[in-house]
Design a protein around this motif. Sequence first.
Motif, short mmCIF file in Angstrom:
data_model
loop_
_atom_site.label_atom_id
_atom_site.label_comp_id
_atom_site.label_asym_id
_atom_site.label_seq_id
_atom_site.Cartn_x
_atom_site.Cartn_y
_atom_site.Cartn_z
N GLN A 81 2.02 -4.33 -7.01
CA GLN A 81 1.29 -4.22 -5.75
C GLN A 81 0.25 -3.11 -5.79
O GLN A 81 -0.76 -3.17 -5.10
CB GLN A 81 2.28 -4.03 -4.60
CG GLN A 81 3.15 -5.27 -4.40
CD GLN A 81 4.07 -5.17 -3.19
OE1 GLN A 81 4.24 -4.12 -2.59
NE2 GLN A 81 4.69 -6.29 -2.83
N ASP A 84 -3.02 -4.54 -7.05
CA ASP A 84 -3.68 -5.54 -6.21
C ASP A 84 -4.69 -4.83 -5.30
O ASP A 84 -4.32 -4.23 -4.29
CB ASP A 84 -2.64 -6.29 -5.38
CG ASP A 84 -3.26 -7.38 -4.52
OD1 ASP A 84 -4.48 -7.63 -4.67
OD2 ASP A 84 -2.54 -7.97 -3.69
N ALA A 184 -7.05 -11.03 -11.27
CA ALA A 184 -6.74 -10.66 -9.90
C ALA A 184 -5.77 -11.65 -9.27
O ALA A 184 -4.87 -11.26 -8.51
CB ALA A 184 -8.02 -10.59 -9.08
N THR A 187 -2.20 -11.02 -10.62
CA THR A 187 -1.64 -9.81 -10.04
C THR A 187 -1.21 -10.04 -8.60
O THR A 187 -0.12 -9.62 -8.19
CB THR A 187 -2.68 -8.67 -10.08
OG1 THR A 187 -3.02 -8.40 -11.44
CG2 THR A 187 -2.14 -7.41 -9.44
N LYS A 188 -2.05 -10.73 -7.83
CA LYS A 188 -1.72 -10.98 -6.42
C LYS A 188 -0.52 -11.93 -6.30
O LYS A 188 0.37 -11.71 -5.47
CB LYS A 188 -2.93 -11.56 -5.68
CG LYS A 188 -2.66 -11.82 -4.20
CD LYS A 188 -3.94 -12.07 -3.44
CE LYS A 188 -4.75 -10.80 -3.31
NZ LYS A 188 -4.08 -9.83 -2.38
#
Length: 206
Positions: A81, A84, A184, A187-188
Amino acid sequence: MDFQYRLQNLWSLAGRPSCPPLLAMASRMQMAALTCLSLLLLWSQVPGAQGQKFQFGPCQVKGVLPQKLWEAFWAVKDTMQAQDNITSVRLLRQEVLQNVSAAESCYLVHTLLEFYLKTVFKNYHDRTVEVRTLKSFSTLANNFVLIVSQLQPSQENEMFAIRDSAHRRFLLFRRAFKQLDMEAALTKALGEVDVLLTWMQKFYKF
């Protein structure tokens, strides 16, 4: 504490009773019987010893404990997190997971977990080695595989509307995923595993 370890401890504390010989005294037989009964009662109270299961509509999943999934996620939560940086986008938003019917849930969880296995975990594998989170991700992935292997969504024609509704929910998730660059998006998606687990836990039955 691991269930098997706890059970072994209980058995050890009880002196590992066995069935008494035929010529043993009646009092000894009664004591052994009572000890065995007590152990069975204690065993039945150990978390995970009974028939807990995920019940996604008509689909049942056994052998997976939410606690194990959460422990694996908590081990990587802060790392994921913190990476992110796109806070304005959410993949598992309300339109995807809110008010999902029991019948829809089997199709939706099957599709979401397959996506995580085939796209998210697969493409993030090398990074897990870099940030030393391979063990936790392996635990999540292995449990996702176990869940998917037990899900058998119905393919009957009369279930088309339900399948279609669940598929539209999944497409909202996938569309949001593809609008981000791969790094991205991965990761999210991993940072939102807690959202996925919270939703899945609603279908856990004791």
